[in-house]
Design a protein around this motif. Structure first.
Motif, mmCIF file in Angstrom:
data_model
loop_
_atom_site.group_PDB
_atom_site.id
_atom_site.type_symbol
_atom_site.label_atom_id
_atom_site.label_comp_id
_atom_site.label_asym_id
_atom_site.label_seq_id
_atom_site.Cartn_x
_atom_site.Cartn_y
_atom_site.Cartn_z
ATOM 1 N N ILE A 105 74.340 19.427 58.100
ATOM 2 C CA ILE A 105 73.495 21.064 57.581
ATOM 3 C C ILE A 105 72.849 20.799 58.917
ATOM 4 O O ILE A 105 72.690 21.775 59.638
ATOM 5 C CB ILE A 105 73.361 20.874 56.987
ATOM 6 N N THR A 106 72.552 20.040 59.921
ATOM 7 C CA THR A 106 71.785 20.426 61.461
ATOM 8 C C THR A 106 72.892 20.801 62.170
ATOM 9 O O THR A 106 72.178 21.530 63.268
ATOM 10 C CB THR A 106 71.143 19.335 61.672
ATOM 11 N N GLN A 107 73.489 20.452 62.736
ATOM 12 C CA GLN A 107 74.249 21.645 63.073
ATOM 13 C C GLN A 107 74.807 23.339 63.064
ATOM 14 O O GLN A 107 74.743 23.792 63.626
ATOM 15 C CB GLN A 107 76.332 20.812 63.104
ATOM 16 N N TYR A 108 74.388 23.667 61.706
ATOM 17 C CA TYR A 108 74.611 24.774 61.146
ATOM 18 C C TYR A 108 73.460 25.628 61.637
ATOM 19 O O TYR A 108 72.918 26.379 62.138
ATOM 20 C CB TYR A 108 75.356 24.586 59.833
ATOM 21 N N ALA A 110 71.053 24.560 63.682
ATOM 22 C CA ALA A 110 70.932 24.551 65.315
ATOM 23 C C ALA A 110 71.909 25.984 65.536
ATOM 24 O O ALA A 110 71.128 26.701 66.600
ATOM 25 C CB ALA A 110 71.070 23.532 65.771
ATOM 26 N N ASN A 111 72.963 26.095 64.985
ATOM 27 C CA ASN A 111 73.075 27.241 65.535
ATOM 28 C C ASN A 111 74.591 27.613 64.237
ATOM 29 O O ASN A 111 75.769 27.486 63.892
ATOM 30 C CB ASN A 111 75.167 26.534 66.215
ATOM 31 N N PRO A 112 73.711 29.105 63.682
ATOM 32 C CA PRO A 112 74.688 29.972 62.380
ATOM 33 C C PRO A 112 75.742 30.104 62.358
ATOM 34 O O PRO A 112 76.226 31.084 61.593
ATOM 35 C CB PRO A 112 72.930 30.804 61.963
ATOM 36 N N GLU A 113 76.545 30.289 64.120
ATOM 37 C CA GLU A 113 77.164 30.734 64.098
ATOM 38 C C GLU A 113 78.816 30.142 63.038
ATOM 39 O O GLU A 113 80.060 30.868 63.540
ATOM 40 C CB GLU A 113 76.965 31.452 65.472
ATOM 41 N N LYS A 114 78.330 28.864 63.429
ATOM 42 C CA LYS A 114 79.433 27.732 63.136
ATOM 43 C C LYS A 114 79.803 28.282 61.653
ATOM 44 O O LYS A 114 79.389 28.662 61.094
ATOM 45 C CB LYS A 114 78.821 26.203 63.116
ATOM 46 N N ASN A 115 80.502 27.855 60.825
ATOM 47 C CA ASN A 115 80.687 27.574 59.533
ATOM 48 C C ASN A 115 80.894 26.068 58.958
ATOM 49 O O ASN A 115 81.128 25.575 59.024
ATOM 50 C CB ASN A 115 82.680 27.490 59.466
ATOM 51 N N LEU A 116 80.263 27.233 57.790
ATOM 52 C CA LEU A 116 79.079 25.824 57.480
ATOM 53 C C LEU A 116 80.379 25.116 56.476
ATOM 54 O O LEU A 116 79.944 23.963 56.177
ATOM 55 C CB LEU A 116 78.117 26.776 56.318
ATOM 56 N N MET A 117 81.064 25.697 55.981
ATOM 57 C CA MET A 117 82.226 24.976 55.345
ATOM 58 C C MET A 117 82.793 23.767 55.887
ATOM 59 O O MET A 117 83.307 23.241 55.184
ATOM 60 C CB MET A 117 83.325 26.157 53.929
ATOM 61 N N ASP A 118 83.058 23.687 56.986
ATOM 62 C CA ASP A 118 83.744 22.909 57.957
ATOM 63 C C ASP A 118 83.057 21.842 57.257
ATOM 64 O O ASP A 118 83.652 20.696 57.885
ATOM 65 C CB ASP A 118 84.264 23.742 59.111
ATOM 66 N N GLU A 143 60.823 23.506 62.789
ATOM 67 C CA GLU A 143 61.420 24.568 62.950
ATOM 68 C C GLU A 143 62.387 25.153 62.259
ATOM 69 O O GLU A 143 62.645 26.423 61.900
ATOM 70 C CB GLU A 143 61.018 24.851 64.108
ATOM 71 N N LEU A 144 63.633 24.565 62.451
ATOM 72 C CA LEU A 144 65.058 24.640 62.003
ATOM 73 C C LEU A 144 64.661 25.106 60.254
ATOM 74 O O LEU A 144 65.715 25.887 59.746
ATOM 75 C CB LEU A 144 66.097 23.367 62.140
ATOM 76 N N LEU A 145 63.915 23.893 59.288
ATOM 77 C CA LEU A 145 63.708 24.097 57.943
ATOM 78 C C LEU A 145 63.304 25.770 57.953
ATOM 79 O O LEU A 145 63.301 26.316 56.952
ATOM 80 C CB LEU A 145 63.437 23.722 57.481
ATOM 81 N N ASP A 148 66.051 31.506 59.233
ATOM 82 C CA ASP A 148 66.785 32.186 58.261
ATOM 83 C C ASP A 148 67.842 31.563 57.414
ATOM 84 O O ASP A 148 68.518 31.912 56.792
ATOM 85 C CB ASP A 148 66.524 33.270 58.246
ATOM 86 N N GLY A 149 68.056 30.607 58.628
ATOM 87 C CA GLY A 149 69.512 29.544 58.601
ATOM 88 C C GLY A 149 69.904 29.218 57.521
ATOM 89 O O GLY A 149 70.763 28.593 57.353
ATOM 90 N N LEU A 150 68.250 28.512 57.160
ATOM 91 C CA LEU A 150 68.652 27.372 56.037
ATOM 92 C C LEU A 150 69.088 28.686 54.389
ATOM 93 O O LEU A 150 69.956 28.207 53.729
ATOM 94 C CB LEU A 150 66.947 27.375 56.065
ATOM 95 N N ASP A 151 68.181 29.529 54.532
ATOM 96 C CA ASP A 151 68.562 30.630 53.828
ATOM 97 C C ASP A 151 70.230 31.090 53.245
ATOM 98 O O ASP A 151 71.255 31.355 52.333
ATOM 99 C CB ASP A 151 67.381 32.334 53.897
ATOM 100 N N LYS A 152 70.895 31.223 54.380
ATOM 101 C CA LYS A 152 72.174 31.786 54.909
ATOM 102 C C LYS A 152 73.192 30.976 54.658
ATOM 103 O O LYS A 152 74.026 30.651 53.854
ATOM 104 C CB LYS A 152 72.355 32.695 55.960
#
Length: 264
Positions: A105-108, A110-118, A143-145, A148-152
């Motif tokens: 999940i840290t990859q997502y 750090a970059n919320p443009e990634k596909n989380l489900m992958d 900072e990552l947590l 709003d990437g976590l919320d998404k």
């Protein structure tokens, strides 16, 4: 304590391994987690599905309980994902024998443009259980947590799964879990018999009183049945001691900057 106690978990042999709940087995451990599962479902109601699991310090069994609770829920035929949000010291790879520690999940975050489900993997424990590991340890976990990437991420998981289990960092050492609390519906605080100090319940009661974690309840882990004369007592006990954790978690101290070594 003023918070509900949703279950006790029996002491198990440290050689048993991290997974204690299996399909088509009606042993004490499976029944214990069924009991906890039922209590948590009652607290959640019909429309809530995100369960956060934490503890005060390492070694109390939160990853063990997160994993086996997720397995127990998946055996109901529900799609369950367990998320490794202890991103400073990811533990799900070891529990579920996942070799690629860099994927998670840290990859997502750090970059919320990634596909989380992958980044989600199907477990080899249950056809209904999926795992989203922590991934690479980041230089800026807090900072990552907070972003709003976590919320998404949690909203995406809620759309795809019936239950979302969050395995988080010990709340007594860092503030990460308090940040994660905003996306959870219910919080399970793990305490361990003959390990957790009784005065930690002062912290638990304070967290509940100030609503710092949503719908807080507690689980008592590691009760030794041989030392109990009456009734049924559940717990898994010494497991955390053999799980590669020392007294300290490698974080420094978080909540209140207190030391929680046994000698303190």
């Amino acid at each position: 304590t003023c918070v509900p106690i949703v279950g006790d978990i029996p002491l198990t042999d440290e050689k048993q391994g991290a997974i204690a709940v299996f399909e088509n087995q009606n042993n004490l451990m499976s029944e214990t987690f069924r009991n906890i599962r039922t209590n948590l479902q009652f607290m959640l109601g019909n429309d809530k599905k995100v369960i956060l699991v934490t503890s005060t310090v390492s070694g109390e069994g939160k990853s063990f309980i997160s994993a086996n609770l997720a397995i127990s829920l998946s055996l109901l035929g529900k799609k369950v994902v367990i998320v490794g949000l202890d991103i400073r010291k990811p533990g799900l790879n070891k529990v579920f024998n996942i070799p690629r520690k860099e994927v998670g999940i840290t990859q997502y975050l750090a970059n919320p443009e990634k596909n989380l489900m992958d980044l989600v993997q199907l477990s080899d424990v249950s056809k209904n259980l999926y795992i989203l590991p922590g991934g690479t340890v980041p230089p800026n976990p807090t900072e990552l947590l907070a972003r709003d990437g976590l919320d998404k991420a949690i909203e995406t998981l809620k759309k795809n799964y019936d239950y979302v289990i969050l395995d988080t960092a010990p709340v007594g050492m860092v503030t990460d879990t308090l940040l994660i609390g905003r996306v959870a519906d219910l919080s399970v605080y793990v305490c361990r018999a003959d390990y957790t100090h009784k005065n930690e319940y002062t912290l638990i009661n304070e967290l509940a009183k100030k609503d710092k974690l949503p719908s807080l309840c507690t689980v008592i882990n590691g009760l030794d049945l041989k030392r109990r004369k009456y009734g049924y007592y559940y717990g898994y006990g010494k497991y955390g001691k053999f799980y590669g954790y020392g007294k300290r978690y490698g974080y420094g101290y978080g909540y209140g900057e207190q030391s929680h070594d046994k000698e303190s």
